[in-house]
Design a protein around this motif. Structure first.
Motif, PDB file in Angstrom:
ATOM      1  N   LEU A 139       0.838  -1.210   0.000  1.00 20.90           N
ATOM      2  CA  LEU A 139       0.000   0.000   0.000  1.00 20.90           C
ATOM      3  C   LEU A 139       0.868   1.254   0.000  1.00 20.90           C
ATOM      4  CD1 LEU A 139      -3.006  -0.602   2.461  1.00 20.90           C
ATOM      5  CD2 LEU A 139      -3.115  -0.173  -0.007  1.00 20.90           C
ATOM      6  N   ALA A 140       1.927   1.231   0.799  1.00 16.19           N
ATOM      7  CA  ALA A 140       2.795   2.400   0.925  1.00 16.19           C
ATOM      8  C   ALA A 140       3.508   2.707  -0.385  1.00 16.19           C
ATOM      9  CB  ALA A 140       3.815   2.174   2.045  1.00 16.19           C
ATOM     10  N   PHE A 141       4.108   1.698  -0.986  1.00 17.74           N
ATOM     11  CA  PHE A 141       4.839   1.911  -2.239  1.00 17.74           C
ATOM     12  C   PHE A 141       3.887   2.286  -3.376  1.00 17.74           C
ATOM     13  CE2 PHE A 141       8.441   0.431  -0.057  1.00 17.74           C
ATOM     14  CZ  PHE A 141       9.566   0.620  -0.854  1.00 17.74           C
ATOM     15  N   GLY A 142       2.733   1.613  -3.420  1.00 20.82           N
ATOM     16  CA  GLY A 142       1.743   1.963  -4.428  1.00 20.82           C
ATOM     17  C   GLY A 142       1.281   3.398  -4.281  1.00 20.82           C
ATOM     18  N   ASN A 143       1.170   3.830  -3.028  1.00 23.00           N
ATOM     19  CA  ASN A 143       0.738   5.194  -2.747  1.00 23.00           C
ATOM     20  C   ASN A 143       1.717   6.231  -3.295  1.00 23.00           C
ATOM     21  OD1 ASN A 143      -0.572   7.428  -1.623  1.00 23.00           O
ATOM     22  ND2 ASN A 143       0.330   7.114   0.386  1.00 23.00           N
ATOM     23  N   VAL A 144       3.012   6.072  -2.989  1.00 20.60           N
ATOM     24  CA  VAL A 144       3.979   7.111  -3.382  1.00 20.60           C
ATOM     25  C   VAL A 144       4.264   7.082  -4.885  1.00 20.60           C
ATOM     26  CG1 VAL A 144       5.044   7.327  -1.124  1.00 20.60           C
ATOM     27  CG2 VAL A 144       5.933   5.631  -2.715  1.00 20.60           C
ATOM     28  N   TYR A 145       4.409   5.894  -5.465  1.00 20.91           N
ATOM     29  CA  TYR A 145       4.632   5.819  -6.911  1.00 20.91           C
ATOM     30  C   TYR A 145       3.386   6.261  -7.679  1.00 20.91           C
ATOM     31  CZ  TYR A 145       9.056   3.233  -6.478  1.00 20.91           C
ATOM     32  OH  TYR A 145      10.341   2.850  -6.212  1.00 20.91           O
ATOM     33  N   GLY A 146       2.220   5.796  -7.230  1.00 25.94           N
ATOM     34  CA  GLY A 146       0.972   6.178  -7.897  1.00 25.94           C
ATOM     35  C   GLY A 146       0.680   7.656  -7.772  1.00 25.94           C
ATOM     36  N   LEU A 190      -9.129  -6.501  -5.216  1.00 25.68           N
ATOM     37  CA  LEU A 190      -8.215  -5.856  -6.158  1.00 25.68           C
ATOM     38  C   LEU A 190      -6.753  -6.037  -5.754  1.00 25.68           C
ATOM     39  CD1 LEU A 190     -10.072  -2.473  -6.837  1.00 25.68           C
ATOM     40  CD2 LEU A 190      -9.755  -4.365  -8.441  1.00 25.68           C
ATOM     41  N   GLY A 191      -6.518  -6.217  -4.469  1.00 28.56           N
ATOM     42  CA  GLY A 191      -5.152  -6.362  -3.984  1.00 28.56           C
ATOM     43  C   GLY A 191      -4.582  -5.036  -3.535  1.00 28.56           C
ATOM     44  N   GLN A 192      -3.623  -5.099  -2.636  1.00 28.78           N
ATOM     45  CA  GLN A 192      -3.063  -3.885  -2.052  1.00 28.78           C
ATOM     46  C   GLN A 192      -2.230  -3.078  -3.041  1.00 28.78           C
ATOM     47  OE1 GLN A 192      -1.097  -5.860   1.195  1.00 28.78           O
ATOM     48  NE2 GLN A 192      -2.731  -5.393   2.639  1.00 28.78           N
ATOM     49  N   THR A 193      -1.599  -3.742  -3.988  1.00 28.41           N
ATOM     50  CA  THR A 193      -0.790  -3.029  -4.977  1.00 28.41           C
ATOM     51  C   THR A 193      -1.663  -2.125  -5.839  1.00 28.41           C
ATOM     52  OG1 THR A 193       0.871  -4.778  -5.063  1.00 28.41           O
ATOM     53  CG2 THR A 193       0.786  -3.281  -6.925  1.00 28.41           C
ATOM     54  N   VAL A 194      -2.784  -2.668  -6.341  1.00 27.66           N
ATOM     55  CA  VAL A 194      -3.688  -1.895  -7.201  1.00 27.66           C
ATOM     56  C   VAL A 194      -4.367  -0.789  -6.403  1.00 27.66           C
ATOM     57  CG1 VAL A 194      -5.778  -1.992  -8.607  1.00 27.66           C
ATOM     58  CG2 VAL A 194      -4.070  -3.808  -8.793  1.00 27.66           C
ATOM     59  N   VAL A 195      -4.873  -1.118  -5.218  1.00 30.87           N
ATOM     60  CA  VAL A 195      -5.557  -0.110  -4.402  1.00 30.87           C
ATOM     61  C   VAL A 195      -4.601   1.007  -4.003  1.00 30.87           C
ATOM     62  CG1 VAL A 195      -6.696   0.296  -2.175  1.00 30.87           C
ATOM     63  CG2 VAL A 195      -7.330  -1.680  -3.565  1.00 30.87           C
ATOM     64  N   GLY A 196      -3.372   0.649  -3.640  1.00 35.51           N
ATOM     65  CA  GLY A 196      -2.394   1.669  -3.283  1.00 35.51           C
ATOM     66  C   GLY A 196      -2.021   2.547  -4.451  1.00 35.51           C
ATOM     67  N   SER A 197      -1.801   1.931  -5.622  1.00 36.87           N
ATOM     68  CA  SER A 197      -1.330   2.667  -6.804  1.00 36.87           C
ATOM     69  C   SER A 197      -2.412   3.532  -7.434  1.00 36.87           C
ATOM     70  CB  SER A 197      -0.795   1.690  -7.852  1.00 36.87           C
ATOM     71  OG  SER A 197       0.286   0.943  -7.345  1.00 36.87           O
ATOM     72  N   LEU A 198      -3.662   3.141  -7.263  1.00 36.40           N
ATOM     73  CA  LEU A 198      -4.752   3.897  -7.890  1.00 36.40           C
ATOM     74  C   LEU A 198      -5.583   4.677  -6.877  1.00 36.40           C
ATOM     75  CD1 LEU A 198      -6.135   1.489 -10.657  1.00 36.40           C
ATOM     76  CD2 LEU A 198      -4.734   3.537 -10.946  1.00 36.40           C
ATOM     77  N   LEU A 199      -6.293   3.959  -6.007  1.00 34.92           N
ATOM     78  CA  LEU A 199      -7.258   4.634  -5.127  1.00 34.92           C
ATOM     79  C   LEU A 199      -6.571   5.462  -4.046  1.00 34.92           C
ATOM     80  CD1 LEU A 199      -9.924   1.797  -4.749  1.00 34.92           C
ATOM     81  CD2 LEU A 199      -9.823   3.655  -6.418  1.00 34.92           C
ATOM     82  N   LEU A 200      -5.650   4.855  -3.315  1.00 36.70           N
ATOM     83  CA  LEU A 200      -4.973   5.590  -2.243  1.00 36.70           C
ATOM     84  C   LEU A 200      -4.155   6.745  -2.820  1.00 36.70           C
ATOM     85  CD1 LEU A 200      -4.455   5.750   0.783  1.00 36.70           C
ATOM     86  CD2 LEU A 200      -2.542   4.165   0.487  1.00 36.70           C
ATOM     87  N   ALA A 201      -3.474   6.487  -3.929  1.00 41.00           N
ATOM     88  CA  ALA A 201      -2.681   7.538  -4.570  1.00 41.00           C
ATOM     89  C   ALA A 201      -3.559   8.694  -5.042  1.00 41.00           C
ATOM     90  CB  ALA A 201      -1.908   6.953  -5.749  1.00 41.00           C
ATOM     91  N   LEU A 202      -4.733   8.369  -5.567  1.00 41.92           N
ATOM     92  CA  LEU A 202      -5.659   9.412  -6.031  1.00 41.92           C
ATOM     93  C   LEU A 202      -6.126  10.280  -4.872  1.00 41.92           C
ATOM     94  CD1 LEU A 202      -7.587  10.751  -8.084  1.00 41.92           C
ATOM     95  CD2 LEU A 202      -9.205   8.894  -7.622  1.00 41.92           C
ATOM     96  N   VAL A 203      -6.533   9.642  -3.789  1.00 42.49           N
ATOM     97  CA  VAL A 203      -7.066  10.392  -2.646  1.00 42.49           C
ATOM     98  C   VAL A 203      -5.985  11.261  -2.008  1.00 42.49           C
ATOM     99  CG1 VAL A 203      -8.075  10.183  -0.349  1.00 42.49           C
ATOM    100  CG2 VAL A 203      -8.876   8.707  -2.195  1.00 42.49           C
TER     101      VAL A 203
END
Length: 282
Positions: A26-33, A162-175
């Motif tokens: 989630l963390a990595f998906g968040n910052v890269y996304g 969806l998995g943590q990678t997708v949620v982090g990279s898309l939804l969490l990153a968007l918010v």
């Protein structure tokens, strides 16, 4: 300063991702996304900016920040490809990222003296004490919201599958990138397009500075060993988008091809972002 505070959601939610829900993905998906969405915001700004190209008259310090954004992102990729030793539980690569981050801040500060004349900004007369109070009040709210957000994102990943990678990279990153979108729109409304670009370039650099914090708070070991290699693809797409932005800043004044009033480089950003959505969702 603006980039730092608009990036607080990424920092707090990423720390929460490894402390509250034990999810480095989630963390990595968040910052890269978030870096990818930040560049997509440039397309949105260019779409709304009717006084010419958003890429014109960007200050040198913002260009330097963009270059360092690519550099620091590239350094983080090494964590997926090489095994760096730990100092305690903190990875050596995280220490390198911290050093390069402060070098980037220093260089951006030094080049700011060579910048072009600043945007003519219309401002409201708000007392300084009130401005400081509102500034830090919002920061405190962001801290609590960020911790709750990481928990919510983990639940979404579980419930939707969806998995943590997708949620982090898309939804969490968007918010977590909504403050950048809001502040950039506000900057554009008062005629400060250069400030908007600077906010996004600075936020991208600071987002990479979040990774060492994730590593520090993830006490189980080298955090890079606990994340999926798929994040490397997200990071590479982010570097491509930053490179397109820098190319647009340098070359847009010479480009004759436009799509309506949009710069061709904004269209490139849109196309790459659509490709990113296709890749991450498949």
């Amino acid at each position: 300063m603006l980039a730092l505070f608009t990036s607080l959601p990424e920092l707090i939610s990423s720390i929460g991702s490894v402390t509250v829900v034990d999810s480095p993905d989630l963390a990595f998906g968040n910052v890269y996304g978030s870096n990818i969405f930040n560049i997509f915001i440039i397309f949105l700004l260019d779409f709304m900016f009717l006084k010419g190209s958003i890429f014109r008259d960007v200050s040198l310090s913002n260009i330097v920040s963009g270059i360092y954004g690519i550099l620091i992102m590239s350094i983080t990729f090494l964590g997926f490809l090489m095994d760096f030793p730990n100092i305690g539980w903190i990875n050596l690569l995280s220490i390198i990222i911290i050093i390069v981050f402060f070098v980037s801040v220093y260089n951006a500060y030094k080049t700011s003296s060579l910048d072009i004349a600043p945007d003519a900004i219309k401002t409201d007369n708000i007392p300084l004490n009130k401005a400081y109070f509102l500034f830090f009040l919002n920061a405190v709210i962001i801290v609590f919201a960020g911790l709750i957000l990481s928990k919510s994102a983990d639940q979404v990943a579980i419930i939707t599958g969806l998995g943590q990678t997708v949620v982090g990279s898309l939804l969490l990153a968007l918010v977590t990138s909504l403050p950048e979108l809001s502040s950039c729109y506000g900057a554009l409304k008062v005629g400060a397009a250069n400030m908007a670009i600077g906010n996004l370039m600075g936020s991208n650099v600071f987002n990479m500075f979040v990774i060492p914090f994730v590593d520090i708070f993830y006490v189980k070991g080298n955090v890079f060993q606990f994340v999926e290699p798929a994040h490397l693809v997200t990071g590479l797409i982010g570097t491509i988008l930053i490179a397109i932005t820098l190319l647009g800043i340098n070359q847009d004044k010479y480009a004759r091809l436009k799509v309506g009033h949009l710069s061709i480089y904004s269209v490139y950003i849109l196309v790459i972002y659509i490709v990113y959505l296709f890749v991450i969702l498949n």
